[in-house]
Motif scaffolding. Structure first.
Motif, short mmCIF file in Angstrom:
data_model
loop_
_atom_site.label_atom_id
_atom_site.label_comp_id
_atom_site.label_asym_id
_atom_site.label_seq_id
_atom_site.Cartn_x
_atom_site.Cartn_y
_atom_site.Cartn_z
N THR A 1 53.68 46.51 38.20
CA THR A 1 52.15 47.30 38.36
C THR A 1 51.58 47.10 36.89
O THR A 1 50.26 46.94 37.32
CB THR A 1 52.74 48.68 38.52
N ASN A 2 52.20 46.89 35.83
CA ASN A 2 51.28 46.73 34.88
C ASN A 2 50.50 45.42 34.49
O ASN A 2 49.33 45.44 34.42
CB ASN A 2 52.41 46.65 33.58
N THR A 3 51.15 44.17 35.21
CA THR A 3 50.50 43.07 35.05
C THR A 3 49.50 43.02 36.33
O THR A 3 48.62 42.07 35.99
CB THR A 3 51.40 41.91 35.24
N VAL A 4 49.54 43.47 37.51
CA VAL A 4 48.77 43.52 38.43
C VAL A 4 47.51 44.03 38.07
O VAL A 4 46.51 43.79 38.18
CB VAL A 4 49.16 44.24 39.60
N LEU A 5 47.69 45.13 37.17
CA LEU A 5 46.61 46.06 36.62
C LEU A 5 45.88 45.15 35.73
O LEU A 5 44.50 44.98 35.85
CB LEU A 5 47.00 47.23 35.83
N LEU A 6 46.53 44.26 35.03
CA LEU A 6 45.72 43.28 33.99
C LEU A 6 45.01 42.44 34.65
O LEU A 6 43.98 42.03 34.25
CB LEU A 6 46.56 42.71 33.11
N GLY A 7 45.42 42.07 35.96
CA GLY A 7 44.66 41.06 36.79
C GLY A 7 43.60 41.51 37.10
O GLY A 7 42.15 40.93 37.10
N MET A 8 43.53 43.11 37.68
CA MET A 8 42.29 43.64 38.20
C MET A 8 41.23 43.65 37.03
O MET A 8 40.12 43.62 37.28
CB MET A 8 42.82 44.84 38.68
N ILE A 9 41.73 43.86 35.91
CA ILE A 9 40.85 43.96 34.42
C ILE A 9 40.17 42.69 34.47
O ILE A 9 39.00 42.88 34.05
CB ILE A 9 41.64 44.57 33.43
N ILE A 10 41.05 41.75 34.49
CA ILE A 10 40.30 40.46 34.14
C ILE A 10 39.11 40.21 35.21
O ILE A 10 37.99 39.79 34.84
CB ILE A 10 41.42 39.35 34.35
N GLU A 11 39.53 40.45 36.61
CA GLU A 11 38.41 40.28 37.42
C GLU A 11 37.15 41.18 37.15
O GLU A 11 36.20 40.81 37.42
CB GLU A 11 38.91 40.35 39.02
N GLN A 12 37.31 42.38 36.90
CA GLN A 12 36.36 43.36 36.68
C GLN A 12 35.44 43.22 35.43
O GLN A 12 34.01 42.84 35.58
CB GLN A 12 36.80 44.69 36.49
N ILE A 13 36.02 42.53 34.45
CA ILE A 13 35.51 41.96 33.27
C ILE A 13 34.39 40.79 33.17
O ILE A 13 33.23 40.76 32.85
CB ILE A 13 36.10 41.95 31.98
N THR A 14 35.03 39.65 34.15
CA THR A 14 34.68 38.56 34.36
C THR A 14 33.65 38.27 35.36
O THR A 14 32.98 37.38 35.54
CB THR A 14 35.58 37.62 34.30
N GLY A 15 33.82 39.16 36.43
CA GLY A 15 33.25 38.92 37.70
C GLY A 15 33.70 37.81 38.52
O GLY A 15 33.20 37.36 39.64
N ASN A 16 34.93 37.16 37.94
CA ASN A 16 35.50 36.17 38.63
C ASN A 16 36.77 36.39 39.34
O ASN A 16 37.47 37.25 38.72
CB ASN A 16 35.52 34.65 37.92
N SER A 17 37.25 35.71 40.20
CA SER A 17 38.68 35.71 40.53
C SER A 17 39.67 35.34 39.43
O SER A 17 39.43 34.59 38.58
CB SER A 17 38.94 34.94 41.92
N ALA A 18 40.62 36.06 39.54
CA ALA A 18 41.69 35.76 38.36
C ALA A 18 42.20 34.21 38.48
O ALA A 18 42.33 33.66 37.58
CB ALA A 18 43.01 36.58 38.61
#
Length: 538
Positions: A199-216
């Motif tokens: 759960t921790n690392t999937v959340l981090l993936g969602m945060i990457i996409e939110q910040i960058t506007g790109n897919s992980a």
């Protein structure tokens, strides 16, 4: 990832035990390490390596594997076995494997790059990015990276594993994975423990996409894969269950649900599996989207070697964040300094820094030892043996003592009989010594050099067997109730020769490093160090 990932410290211990500081002596403030002025020459004996690998493959019913070992200009790269269970085409060194939780290090690397760029801070609360997370205002980015958030691991749920069996082609969305995890009671308050959670690392993936506007997947590609030339590495699309050619088939004993809480098959099924009377399930094209940025990556041995050398050696992060990441490793058990270590999406696996990965069909280990320069990659196409052992982890555990032949890096010898060593005396041990075993036959024992920095202590523990140590530098204070005054001080040149089945603790109370040469002789099937004090002698 998944089944063994939810109890990840246990999977690490198989590697950690292979190269743990002999006699259980380690510092809480710094990892004990060899102090050679130049890296030792490791043993790249092809015959010994092949024998070790082929023995583990047979023992675990693993159809095939790829092993890469590299130190400087010396490289050993070999494929073993077949792509299919029971025969068929041979595995090749360029085969693609699912790499499971090694993907987590890539997610962590991108997050740290975003920190470098000022897009977020390690102490930012998760609620700033995903407000739906309960108590997210008290969970930091750091706690997601180092597995100390307390958030429940969705892949531990039996109900979730049942869904994986019922619909193996389902394309899971990150939001629904996180929703399952946060719907469960947390393991502990943020920062108050360690629990490995996808759960921790999937959340981090969602945060990457939110910040960058790109897919992980695109961020991984542009930030890591393309700069390093990793042409055979990818994070697949959520709806893509395929593996690039060439690739082996991946196998799982039992089902996701039947092995959800324990990968060990029932005794009768283990016997049948080893006899070839039953076969594992082919789960090659089960959709890995349920792991996403926590474990869906795909790579090859060559690509992983390049990646882990950059991840540990530097080049992907600023020097400041690189140092912070390497220094972030902490024991996963707060009251046990000898436990496995985890940090900012990075693990210590014996002498190696890196990670391992496990998901249905495949298991992998990638690691780099900055002290010796060794890079090790192990890829297998069976997640776990019938007895539950992680196949790539066991291979790495078996290879470590084959490779590390220098006295400063070789694990203590384990033999099948107890040893009497009371006739040894202090001295300059510059080579292996003969120790009498049983009827007098000699056995070569190699000492390992370890270092205890000032102020470090081992924590209370005991051993089952015979400890032989020489203080090469400094002064070691040894506390044990069996001593007349409860304490004994060993000085430079002193030898420590004793059984150690009583509770004791070593402390460096001086102002300089204590250097020890240690070997530890144990009876078969006994642990190196026992931290369950109820099993120690009175």
């Amino acid at each position: 990832m998944r089944r063994q990932d939810r109890s990840r410290p246990n999977t690490w211990r198989s590697l950690v035990a292979a190269t743990t500081v002999v006699a259980g002596i380690a510092s809480t403030g710094a990892v004990a390490r060899a102090t050679n002025s130049s890296p030792p020459t490791l043993n790249f004996d092809a015959a010994a390596i092949d024998e070790a690998v082929e023995g583990v493959l047979a023992q675990t019913t693993t159809p095939g594997a790829v092993v890469l070992l590299r130190q400087g200009d010396t490289e050993y790269l070999q494929a073993y076995g077949t792509r299919q269970y029971g025969g068929g085409a041979a595995v090749t060194v360029g085969d693609h494997f699912r790499i499971g939780s090694n993907t987590k290090t890539m997610t962590g690397t991108v997050i740290l790059q975003l920190v470098d760029e000022g897009e977020l801070a390690l102490d930012d609360p998760v609620s700033d990015f995903v407000p739906e997370v309960p108590n997210g205002e008290n969970i930091t980015i750091t706690q997601l990276l180092n597995m100390r958030s307390g958030l429940h691991n969705y892949s531990e749920l039996v109900s979730f594993n049942r869904m994986l069996d019922e619909d193996p082609q389902r394309a899971w969305q990150p939001e629904e994975l996180v929703a399952m995890g946060v719907a469960e009671e947390p393991y502990f308050a943020p920062g108050n423990g360690f629990h490995y959670s996808n759960t921790n690392t999937v959340l981090l993936g969602m945060i990457i996409e939110q910040i960058t506007g790109n897919s992980a997947a695109d961020e991984f590609r542009t930030r890591i894969f393309e700069p390093l030339g990793l042409d055979d590495t990818l994070l697949p699309a959520l709806d893509d269950p395929s593996l690039p050619e060439p690739h082996p088939q991946g196998y799982l004993w039992g089902t996701n649900e039947s092995t959800a809480l324990d990968a060990v098959l029932p005794a009768d099924e283990q016997e049948a599996a080893l006899a070839g009377e039953i076969e594992p399930n082919d789960v090659t094209e089960a959709n890995p989207s349920w792991g996403w940025t926590a474990g869906a990556g795909i790579s090859t041995a060559g690509d992983l070697a390049t990646y882990v050398e950059a991840m540990i050696g530097g080049g992907l992060l600023s020097d400041e964040l690189q140092d912070l990441r390497l220094d972030s490793l902490e024991p996963v058990e707060d009251d046990n300094p000898q436990a496995a270590q985890y940090g900012l999406a990075i693990a210590r696996l014996g002498p190696l820094l890196g990670h391992d990965g496990s998901l249905p069909g495949f298991q992998s280990v990638m690691g780099h030892d900055p002290d010796t320069g060794l890079t090790m990659i192990v890829l297998t196409n069976l997640q776990a043996a019938p007895d539950g052992q992680q196949t790539a982890n066991l291979l790495a555990q078996t290879l470590i003592p084959v490779l590390y032949t220098d006295p400063a890096t070789t694990p203590a010898t384990t033999i099948d009989e107890p040893v009497t060593a009371t006739d040894l005396a202090a001295g300059e041990y510059d080579e292996p010594v003969e120790i009498s075993v049983g009827d007098g036959d000699g056995v070569q024992v190699v000492f390992r050099e370890i270092v205890l920095p000032p102020g470090s202590r081992t924590g209370e523990h005991c051993h089952h067997g015979q400890l032989v140590a020489v203080v090469k530098q400094g002064e070691l204070t040894h506390y044990a109730p069996v001593y007349p005054d409860g304490v004994r001080v060993y000085q430079e040149g002193d030898a420590i020769i004793e059984g150690a089945d009583y509770v004791h603790e070593g402390v460096n109370e001086g102002t300089e490093d204590v250097v020890l040469w240690v070997t530890y002789i144990i009876e078969a099937d006994e642990p190196l160090a026992e931290t369950d004090l109820t099993r120690c002698a009175d």
